[in-house]
Design an enzyme around this catalytic site. Structure first.
Site, PDB file in Angstrom:
ATOM      1  N   SER A   1       0.798  -1.245  -0.034  1.00 13.92           N
ATOM      2  CA  SER A   1      -0.158   0.041  -0.139  1.00 13.92           C
ATOM      3  C   SER A   1       0.709   1.392  -0.050  1.00 13.92           C
ATOM      4  O   SER A   1       1.925   1.178   0.675  1.00 13.92           O
ATOM      5  CB  SER A   1      -0.971  -0.103   1.114  1.00 13.92           C
ATOM      6  OG  SER A   1      -1.812   1.154   1.133  1.00 13.92           O
ATOM      7  N   GLU A   2       0.453   2.125  -0.772  1.00 19.80           N
ATOM      8  CA  GLU A   2       1.311   3.297  -1.010  1.00 19.80           C
ATOM      9  C   GLU A   2       1.687   3.959   0.409  1.00 19.80           C
ATOM     10  O   GLU A   2       2.984   4.833   0.632  1.00 19.80           O
ATOM     11  CB  GLU A   2       0.484   4.667  -1.585  1.00 19.80           C
ATOM     12  CG  GLU A   2       0.235   4.244  -3.020  1.00 19.80           C
ATOM     13  CD  GLU A   2      -1.158   3.705  -3.210  1.00 19.80           C
ATOM     14  OE1 GLU A   2      -1.587   2.623  -2.472  1.00 19.80           O
ATOM     15  OE2 GLU A   2      -2.230   4.496  -3.697  1.00 19.80           O
TER      16      GLU A   2
END
Lengths: 213, 226, 226, 213
Positions: free
Chosen positions: A46-47
């Site tokens: 996830s970013e």
């Protein structure tokens, strides 16, 4: 019968092999993870710096410090770890993400992606990490309904909305089927949802759909 | 004795000047220095340029700072999150400037500022609206755009633990923008959940060396955050 | 099941091709993948470009690889360390190419390669011999030079712990170039002191996520290194 | 009497206030740390990613994993920590080091530093981190003998050796005294070692020595 949203996610999930590092966009793509069994070890990134996300926690076991890019509570698998934002996007930009799956407003037959702004005059479009993922991931897939709610095609000869990334999309999963983006050729039908004919899919597309033959 | 721990939020944000560029850590509600933002609202600095991933939500925190007319410009990747009502109002009324930056480019511009890199090339946004006016250049057959470092006067960040030298650890996805923002500002102020004795934090577990931190203030968020 | 752990050094270095660019971690003797270098000597790949902080010392390890005529070029910051006799001989005889890179620029060029940054500007070396032939450019009144990312085919690194996903921790100054080299190569091979069960390493303590690592081999250095 | 090497290191150490982050070059500058009492908390940083170094360990307590940039065994103080090489040089290049003290072949009166190569034809000069430190540290001091072993001056109008960093040196500590580099003016005497006259110091210098008056 076209795929349901859950079937679309499952269909995309089926194509993800063990060992891939995968970033799933906010919205429909996030559901793909639910269709990858834990024993097929896929590393969801996830970013916001979570590597190796597991399933959502039960409501009584939510850790408020642990969310995904969609701001939903998640868990960390054994083998998962954390990095900061610059390190997370170094991983994305540097080509270390095997696959990113995003939603889209439009995909063009040359692989152009439009998914962040609905017009050049959009007052304040929100880009988030979409451009970084579009430019950086090894493979970019799109998961979306084949048409807009009012029936406008989203597979197009060229995008009318502002671009997110150029010549980036490799494959599109829609409720009508699975379509590869082949350089120099355009959309090639990989498979159609059960009971969906090529004519139906073509009628719902502005771009030409090719068959692999 | 080096001691970066201050005893009050007012002391933590003292001296922030009008016209400052202020970095605000956090992603979603996680790692967001809520108490420091409230303290900045109290403190009074105006004409600010705020850099954050989002443009605030609801009517508290960054949104409140904007509503009070104290923010001249916002630099962020995702202004349109759910509940960013204040920003939308101000933006439509032409009362706030906006610079949209792709999230990874934002993180890298901050890291570059901290690392003494004035500019770098990236493929992100090449060929899009966000590349307008930016230099484009080819390396090894691919097109890239030039992005500039984003340096700031102040960083407001949240961390998990701190010691009196300002060494910081984070918890889970609470790292996000905080460590790079800590590097990029002249005055980095950290709101932390726990104060540890010097040497109590495992040196292998420090994420932000105290070198990057000027002030630390303890803010106990209470359950379920502890 | 993902399992990056291999059972032998030969397996660890299998497939390294002639002509490869090979990154070699370590600073001084610390964090230097000695066993992997020996395995590369056995493996036979030649015409290599080696990137390391030093140009080897004594007649073992990297120095031995050079002595065997397998290294075409060395990219390093400090070729003239005590005991770099093999390098000196080869260099004087015109049998090896040398590219000297300031240590921080070397680290940043590797990091850039790993982070998808094709080029960046730095003030380091501006106006010196090492800036010859490099683009010079002014930002905000200061001169900088353009440096390019340094990408490699293989990285040989040393770490302290690993699990089967390839997550790595380091010990003390054993980090040095290892984490950035891990990011910058297509095939990263780690020699580690300890293998841990998946989940046994504190996720907050992982320095190199397994994403960057392709193969792990355990090499027990024995006392006093454990 | 000119300063001894130990007195030179002590003299420089006396000017380092508590709280500074300091990088000491290999060789003579390294000895400065021995003259900063532990209770005056100065944070010694080493290029190889050690922040907060303490004194050398006794021989029976050497940790082989913990060395400084000079490859000597060191210790970590409580409050110290480790970073990797790119993060270490981000700290250096980014201007977060309050002071770096290096040795030198020559220092010019405009602050140019030459300390890495003795000629353009040097077959394989070793630069290490000197150029990064020269360009990146907030303040650069030089600690060196006032002349070479064969009596050649090292304070010069302009460097004859290849440069390490341009207009970077702020202060020079030698066996003959302490000299500031003042932009537009050149070397200004801060103080002379006990019993050393201005004439003696000037005779050992190729550049003009100014007095602050």
């Amino acid at each position: 019968m076209p795929y349901s949203r859950s079937e679309m996610a499952a269909r995309a999930a089926a194509d993800i092999p063990e060992g891939w590092v995968v970033n799933l966009g906010i919205g429909m793509p996030t559901a793909i993870a639910d269709h990858v069994p834990l024993e097929r070890e896929v590393i969801f990134q996830s970013e916001n710096g979570v590597i190796g996300m597991g399933p959502a926690p039960p409501p009584d076991r939510v850790d408020p410090w642990l969310i995904n890019a969609g701001k939903q509570p998640v868990t960390l698998r054994p083998g998962g770890c954390y990095v900061h934002h610059a390190d997370s996007f170094a991983m994305i930009r540097g080509g270390h993400i095997d696959l990113c799956v995003l939603g889209a407003f439009e995909v063009a037959e040359n692989g152009d992606l439009a998914n962040w702004a609905t017009s050049e005059n959009d007052t304040a479009p929100a880009v988030g990490g979409a451009m970084d993922l579009g430019a950086g991931a090894k493979r970019l897939w799109v998961l979306m309904e084949h048409t807009t709610k009012d029936g406008r095609p989203k597979l197009v000869p060229s995008c009318s909305y502002p671009l997110t990334a150029l010549r980036a999309v490799r494959r599109v999963y829609t409720n009508l089927g699975v379509f590869d983006v082949v350089p120099g050729r355009g959309f090639v039908v990989v498979e159609l949802a059960p009971g969906v004919s090529l004519e139906q899919a073509q009628a719902a597309s502005a771009a030409r759909l090719h068959t692999s033959a | 004795m080096i001691n970066k721990i201050v005893q009050s939020l007012a002391e933590a944000v003292a001296g922030i000047k009008d016209g400052s560029t202020v970095l605000i850590g956090g992603f979603g509600s996680v790692g967001q220095p809520d108490a420091l933002i409230e303290a900045l609202i109290e403190q009074g600095a105006k004409d600010l340029t705020c850099v954050a991933n989002n443009a605030g939500s609801g009517r508290t925190g960054l949104a409140r700072l904007m509503e009070l007319g104290r923010v001249r410009k916002i630099i962020c990747s995702f202004p349109r999150s759910s509940g960013s009502v204040v920003f939308e109002e101000l933006y439509k009324a032409g009362k706030i400037e906006l610079e949209i930056v792709p999230q990874g480019t934002l993180a890298e511009r901050l890291r570059a500022a901290g690392a003494g890199i004035p500019a770098f090339y990236t493929a992100t946004a090449q060929g899009t609206l966000l590349a307008r006016g930016k230099e484009e250049r080819e390396f090894d057959g691919r097109l890239y755009i030039l992005e500039r470092a984003l340096r700031a006067d102040v960083a407001l960040i949240e961390a998990w633990e701190a010691d009196r030298w300002g060494n910081l650890t984070y918890r889970a996805s609470g790292r996000n923008f905080n460590p790079v923002m800590a590097m990029a500002a002249d005055l980095t102020i950290a709101q932390v959940q726990h104060i540890r004795e010097l040497g109590e934090i495992d040196p292998e577990r420090v994420i932000t060396p105290g070198v990057y931190v000027q002030r630390v203030v303890r803010v106990d968020r209470g359950s379920p955050w502890v």
